[in-house]
Design a protein around this motif. Structure first.
Motif, PDB file in Angstrom:
ATOM      1  N   SER A  30      24.900 -33.548 -52.166  1.00 54.28           N
ATOM      2  CA  SER A  30      24.616 -34.576 -51.163  1.00 54.28           C
ATOM      3  C   SER A  30      24.688 -33.972 -49.766  1.00 54.28           C
ATOM      4  N   ILE A  31      24.175 -34.721 -48.784  1.00 57.05           N
ATOM      5  CA  ILE A  31      24.187 -34.250 -47.403  1.00 57.05           C
ATOM      6  C   ILE A  31      24.554 -35.411 -46.483  1.00 57.05           C
ATOM      7  N   ASP A  32      25.327 -35.110 -45.472  1.00 53.03           N
ATOM      8  CA  ASP A  32      25.700 -36.097 -44.458  1.00 53.03           C
ATOM      9  C   ASP A  32      24.661 -36.028 -43.345  1.00 53.03           C
ATOM     10  N   ILE A  33      23.849 -37.054 -43.232  1.00 53.68           N
ATOM     11  CA  ILE A  33      22.754 -37.012 -42.265  1.00 53.68           C
ATOM     12  C   ILE A  33      23.246 -37.116 -40.830  1.00 53.68           C
ATOM     13  N   ALA A  34      24.493 -37.556 -40.637  1.00 51.44           N
ATOM     14  CA  ALA A  34      25.061 -37.600 -39.288  1.00 51.44           C
ATOM     15  C   ALA A  34      25.546 -36.224 -38.854  1.00 51.44           C
ATOM     16  N   ASN A  35      25.883 -35.371 -39.817  1.00 49.93           N
ATOM     17  CA  ASN A  35      26.363 -34.020 -39.529  1.00 49.93           C
ATOM     18  C   ASN A  35      25.935 -33.101 -40.674  1.00 49.93           C
ATOM     19  N   PRO A  36      24.646 -32.730 -40.714  1.00 46.40           N
ATOM     20  CA  PRO A  36      24.148 -31.961 -41.849  1.00 46.40           C
ATOM     21  C   PRO A  36      24.828 -30.591 -41.975  1.00 46.40           C
ATOM     22  N   VAL A  37      25.319 -30.318 -43.155  1.00 49.03           N
ATOM     23  CA  VAL A  37      25.876 -29.012 -43.488  1.00 49.03           C
ATOM     24  C   VAL A  37      25.163 -28.541 -44.742  1.00 49.03           C
ATOM     25  N   TYR A  38      24.500 -27.390 -44.653  1.00 52.38           N
ATOM     26  CA  TYR A  38      23.710 -26.896 -45.770  1.00 52.38           C
ATOM     27  C   TYR A  38      24.598 -26.107 -46.714  1.00 52.38           C
ATOM     28  N   SER A  39      24.456 -26.396 -48.008  1.00 51.69           N
ATOM     29  CA  SER A  39      25.344 -25.823 -49.019  1.00 51.69           C
ATOM     30  C   SER A  39      24.660 -24.781 -49.886  1.00 51.69           C
ATOM     31  N   GLY A  40      23.385 -24.488 -49.610  1.00 49.36           N
ATOM     32  CA  GLY A  40      22.659 -23.534 -50.433  1.00 49.36           C
ATOM     33  C   GLY A  40      21.960 -24.233 -51.587  1.00 49.36           C
ATOM     34  N   GLY A  41      21.101 -23.490 -52.278  1.00 44.59           N
ATOM     35  CA  GLY A  41      20.348 -24.069 -53.372  1.00 44.59           C
ATOM     36  C   GLY A  41      21.207 -24.308 -54.598  1.00 44.59           C
ATOM     37  N   PRO A  42      20.714 -25.090 -55.536  1.00 43.39           N
ATOM     38  CA  PRO A  42      21.448 -25.358 -56.777  1.00 43.39           C
ATOM     39  C   PRO A  42      21.724 -24.061 -57.539  1.00 43.39           C
ATOM     40  N   ASP A  43      22.873 -24.039 -58.256  1.00 42.22           N
ATOM     41  CA  ASP A  43      23.256 -22.847 -59.008  1.00 42.22           C
ATOM     42  C   ASP A  43      22.500 -22.734 -60.323  1.00 42.22           C
ATOM     43  N   ASN A  44      22.312 -23.837 -61.011  1.00 39.42           N
ATOM     44  CA  ASN A  44      21.685 -23.827 -62.329  1.00 39.42           C
ATOM     45  C   ASN A  44      20.230 -24.265 -62.213  1.00 39.42           C
ATOM     46  N   LEU A  45      19.320 -23.313 -62.407  1.00 42.17           N
ATOM     47  CA  LEU A  45      17.905 -23.614 -62.273  1.00 42.17           C
ATOM     48  C   LEU A  45      17.180 -23.435 -63.608  1.00 42.17           C
ATOM     49  N   THR A  46      17.832 -23.777 -64.683  1.00 42.47           N
ATOM     50  CA  THR A  46      17.202 -23.689 -65.999  1.00 42.47           C
ATOM     51  C   THR A  46      16.045 -24.676 -66.084  1.00 42.47           C
ATOM     52  N   PRO A  47      14.827 -24.200 -66.350  1.00 43.31           N
ATOM     53  CA  PRO A  47      13.687 -25.117 -66.426  1.00 43.31           C
ATOM     54  C   PRO A  47      13.890 -26.173 -67.502  1.00 43.31           C
ATOM     55  N   TYR A  48      13.500 -27.397 -67.166  1.00 44.43           N
ATOM     56  CA  TYR A  48      13.587 -28.468 -68.156  1.00 44.43           C
ATOM     57  C   TYR A  48      12.291 -28.577 -68.951  1.00 44.43           C
ATOM     58  N   ARG A  49      11.238 -27.890 -68.475  1.00 45.42           N
ATOM     59  CA  ARG A  49       9.953 -27.995 -69.166  1.00 45.42           C
ATOM     60  C   ARG A  49       9.178 -26.691 -69.042  1.00 45.42           C
ATOM     61  N   TYR A  50       8.654 -26.226 -70.162  1.00 41.99           N
ATOM     62  CA  TYR A  50       7.709 -25.125 -70.207  1.00 41.99           C
ATOM     63  C   TYR A  50       6.406 -25.678 -70.783  1.00 41.99           C
ATOM     64  N   GLU A  51       5.292 -25.299 -70.197  1.00 36.20           N
ATOM     65  CA  GLU A  51       4.027 -25.821 -70.714  1.00 36.20           C
ATOM     66  C   GLU A  51       2.906 -24.817 -70.508  1.00 36.20           C
ATOM     67  N   ASN A  52       2.112 -24.645 -71.545  1.00 35.88           N
ATOM     68  CA  ASN A  52       0.876 -23.872 -71.469  1.00 35.88           C
ATOM     69  C   ASN A  52      -0.286 -24.809 -71.764  1.00 35.88           C
ATOM     70  N   GLN A  53      -1.191 -24.961 -70.796  1.00 43.21           N
ATOM     71  CA  GLN A  53      -2.342 -25.851 -70.951  1.00 43.21           C
ATOM     72  C   GLN A  53      -3.627 -25.034 -70.984  1.00 43.21           C
ATOM     73  N   ASP A  54      -4.524 -25.423 -71.875  1.00 43.85           N
ATOM     74  CA  ASP A  54      -5.863 -24.837 -71.925  1.00 43.85           C
ATOM     75  C   ASP A  54      -6.878 -25.959 -71.808  1.00 43.85           C
ATOM     76  N   TYR A  55      -7.895 -25.707 -71.019  1.00 45.70           N
ATOM     77  CA  TYR A  55      -8.910 -26.724 -70.731  1.00 45.70           C
ATOM     78  C   TYR A  55     -10.263 -26.032 -70.830  1.00 45.70           C
ATOM     79  N   ARG A  56     -11.065 -26.445 -71.808  1.00 50.42           N
ATOM     80  CA  ARG A  56     -12.370 -25.819 -72.021  1.00 50.42           C
ATOM     81  C   ARG A  56     -13.449 -26.889 -71.998  1.00 50.42           C
ATOM     82  N   THR A  57     -14.503 -26.636 -71.217  1.00 50.26           N
ATOM     83  CA  THR A  57     -15.579 -27.611 -71.062  1.00 50.26           C
ATOM     84  C   THR A  57     -16.924 -26.934 -71.285  1.00 50.26           C
TER      85      THR A  57
END
Length: 709
Positions: free
Chosen positions: A404-431
């Motif tokens: 969370s962030i305090d908009i009255a006094n913003p303090v940046y805490s860095g990016g999230p520690d756990n960035l495990t993807p929740y979705r992997y997808e390979n799409q193919d589209y042929r026309t």
């Protein structure tokens, strides 16, 4: 013959841009716009032209020094008359782009009727625009950008940008019904030319560009062009960057008057900030506030494209065209953003993070044959072709809670520690597509056009979502038709009526959205003045509509809302009133309605207006060169009526008027000093709102020194 018909006789060695015969000039036009344009060679070598070709000698850059385009180059092919095209179209020329100092596609389209732009404010991942209340499909040289469409295009790479309002799947295949935006690539010219510039402006904006070309051999058969640009800049909010680069080279080989081949290679790079994090809902905040994470909000794009084009005229009424493009894209972004609500108390706001890593590859090509013939007072042009597209996209997506962030006094805490993807997808589209267009011109007054196209599409998607594997596929076969009748009242005035259909690019397991439009239009081009005035009224319907709805947790859900309709009026004027004064202006009235639809929550939205669909929009840009031709000034105004932010019609924007200005001073011959100011009075309002507010861009000033030769 009417005054519109004329003969053109070749004298000496013709320029590269009309070395092909008039039959060639007629051909590919009709793949782009179904308006007849054929010619018959007489015994003395002259050409008899049917009404819709008003300038068979037009070059691709013939409008570089005017705001009034006469020809339409949709599909990157040859010129066809805008006056007699049975559709509502706009062309933003290179001259107009330079006058207004437009840097993005959104800025280029701001003075185009029927178009709404920049409704996500400081969300700078993509160019955002809608036409006639619906999404628009983007093309480059008449071939869909497809999986490349999410990239912000650089207008410096293009000769002009063309807008076709309304459905057009019969012309180009699967497309959104609102309309199309076609980028026309800069190409080599058989002459020596060049220009370069240096620019500095707001937000520490530094930029340099060059565009040069020449003939490479004494036989005048090979020409090149090189275009390059580099930019180092911030955005208007803190902890931001907006850096990009463009490299583009082209070769054109014309060994004979009947054959032309062009190769274009370009590389686009972007390193910028995708989002400010949004702004809280409770009041108006300063645009330079930043509620994301400085070390996390990042966006990197690298795209390489190779395009080839071949044209051959068999000199017997038959013309062959082949177009092919391969593109490779890496598009990676991540950002932290606030999730506010009207019920929030205190100054502590929740935040989420979101991002994707995307690798995309796309191959698209077509082969087109056209046969032109004349039977007394009837001209005929028959066009048939096939097209193939193979696109693949690999995507990893991240999403979750951030600190969370305090908009009255913003303090940046860095990016999230756990960035495990929740979705992997390979799409193919042929026309695989096949299309046929027949055009008939009767007695130089009536033009009848009809077309049909079938697109066979195979889709597959496999991957894993929240730990659950999936492997889905689907196939579609969609046929669309169009028809139009144009009546040439006089050399100055033409009118038309048309019916066109569209089918949107489909999604696995979802019924493709289909659109249909009826339109009546009028176009007026007065003799003795370089001007084009147009008016169009239309009824546009779309079935099985799917919209993006922001959920309370910030996730975006696709929801089908059933059937919708847009009715309206588009007016446009582009004119050079005198040698010193030009104007560009337009007005649109848009009446939208959801005819049937229910959101996932169970709430009915029948009778609601569309989101991002202002009822009234108006724009006017004027540019005046003072006596002596050393100094020019420009002034423009853009009005946008209030519109709903969401499909449920729960919140609405305020109407707003923005003022733009320009100043140009000729320092010495071929050297200019230019200042452009957008949003002159720094007007601020909310253009998009969901879990956060997003504002329109603030005042921006840019100064440029340019040299032309």
């Amino acid at each position: 013959m009417s005054g519109r018909n004329r003969t053109i006789v070749s004298r000496g060695n013709p320029p590269w841009w009309h070395q092909t015969t008039t039959a060639l000039l007629c051909g590919s036009v009709l793949f782009a716009i179904p308006a007849i344009g054929c010619a018959q060679q007489t015994d003395d070598g002259a050409y008899r032209l049917s009404p819709v070709i008003v300038n068979a000698q037009a070059a691709p850059d013939d409008d570089a020094d005017t705001v009034v385009a006469r020809e339409l180059w949709v599909g990157g092919k040859v010129a066809t008359s805008i006056q007699d095209t049975p559709a509502s179209v706009s062309v933003i020329t290179q001259q107009e782009i330079e006058q207004r100092g437009a840097q993005t596609t959104e800025e280029v389209l701001q003075y185009t009727p029927g178009v709404v732009t920049d409704y996500y404010g400081t969300d700078d991942r993509n160019d955002y625009f809608q036409i006639r209340g619906f999404q628009a499909t983007t093309y480059r040289d008449g071939m869909t950008l497809g999986s490349m469409r999410g990239v912000r295009e650089d207008p410096y790479a293009y000769e002009r940008i063309e807008v076709l309002r309304g459905a057009n799947s019969t012309l180009f295949g699967p497309a959104d019904p609102g309309g199309s935006v076609n980028f026309v690539s800069k190409r080599p010219r058989f002459e020596r030319f060049g220009n370069g510039f240096l620019s500095y402006g707001s937000f520490d904006h530094k930029e340099a560009g060059i565009d040069v070309g020449d003939v490479l051999d004494s036989d005048q058969t090979l020409a090149y062009r090189f275009t390059g640009k580099i930019q180092d800049s911030d955005r208007e909010y803190d902890h931001s960057k907006n850096d990009n680069g463009l490299l583009m080279g082209g070769l054109t080989w014309e060994p004979t008057d009947q054959t032309s081949a062009t190769l274009i290679v370009d590389y686009l790079s972007r390193d910028d900030t995708p989002n400010s994090g949004g702004y809280p809902l409770d009041r108006e905040y300063d645009r330079d506030d930043f509620f994301g994470e400085p070390d996390f909000n990042d966006h990197e794009v690298d795209r390489t494209s190779v395009t080839g084009q071949l044209i051959h005229d068999f000199e017997n009424g038959l013309t062959l065209r082949a177009n092919v493009r391969y593109s490779d894209l890496e598009d990676d972004f991540q950002y932290v953003y606030i999730t506010d609500s009207a019920a929030r108390t205190g100054t502590l706001l929740d935040r989420d993070y979101f991002g994707t890593d995307t690798d995309a590859h796309e191959f698209i090509g077509n082969t087109i044959l056209q046969y032109d013939a004349s039977f007394g007072d009837i001209d005929s042009s028959t066009l048939g072709g096939v097209e193939y597209r193979d696109a693949s996209t690999d995507t990893q997506s991240i999403y979750g809670d951030a600190a969370s962030i305090d908009i009255a006094n913003p303090v940046y805490s860095g990016g999230p520690d756990n960035l495990t993807p929740y979705r992997y997808e390979n799409q193919d589209y042929r026309t695989r597509s096949v299309f046929l267009t027949q055009n008939l011109s009767f007695y130089d007054r009536f033009v009848v056009s009809a077309g049909v196209r079938n697109d066979s599409m195979d889709l597959s998607s496999e991957g894993e979502s929240y730990g659950t594997a999936f492997d889905d596929s689907d196939d579609f076969s969609e046929t669309t038709v169009r028809g139009a009748l144009t009546y040439i009242v006089s050399d100055e005035l033409s009118t038309y009526i048309s019916y066109v259909e569209s089918v949107a690019p489909p999604t696995i397991g979802v019924t493709p959205e289909r659109g249909k439009q009826q339109e009546v239009g009028l176009k007026y081009s007065p003799d003795g003045m370089k001007a084009q005035f147009s008016a169009a009224v239309y009824n546009l319907e779309r079935d099985d509509v799917t919209i993006a709805v922001v959920q309370d947790n910030g996730a975006i859900d696709q929801q089908t809302v059933g059937e919708s309709r847009a009715r309206g009026l588009d007016l446009e004027a582009k004119a050079e009133l005198t040698d010193s004064l030009s104007i560009v202006g337009g007005y649109s009235y848009l009446d939208t309605e959801v005819l049937s639809g229910t959101l996932n929550s169970g709430a009915s939205i029948e009778g609601n207006d569309f989101a991002i669909a202002p009822k009234h929009t108006a724009m006017l840009w004027g540019y005046y060169t003072l006596p002596g031709e050393k100094m020019s000034v420009g002034l423009g105004a853009r009005y946008t009526d209030g519109y709903y932010f969401d499909a449920a019609n729960t919140s609405k924007s305020d109407s707003a008027t923005l003022i733009d200005a320009a100043f140009d001073y000729r320092i010495v011959r071929n050297t200019d000093f230019t200042v452009n100011v957008s949003n002159l009075f720094d007007e601020q309002h909310v253009v998009g709102s969901g879990t956060a507010n997003y504002y329109n861009p603030g005042r921006e000033i840019r100064a440029k020194v340019s040299y032309h030769w």
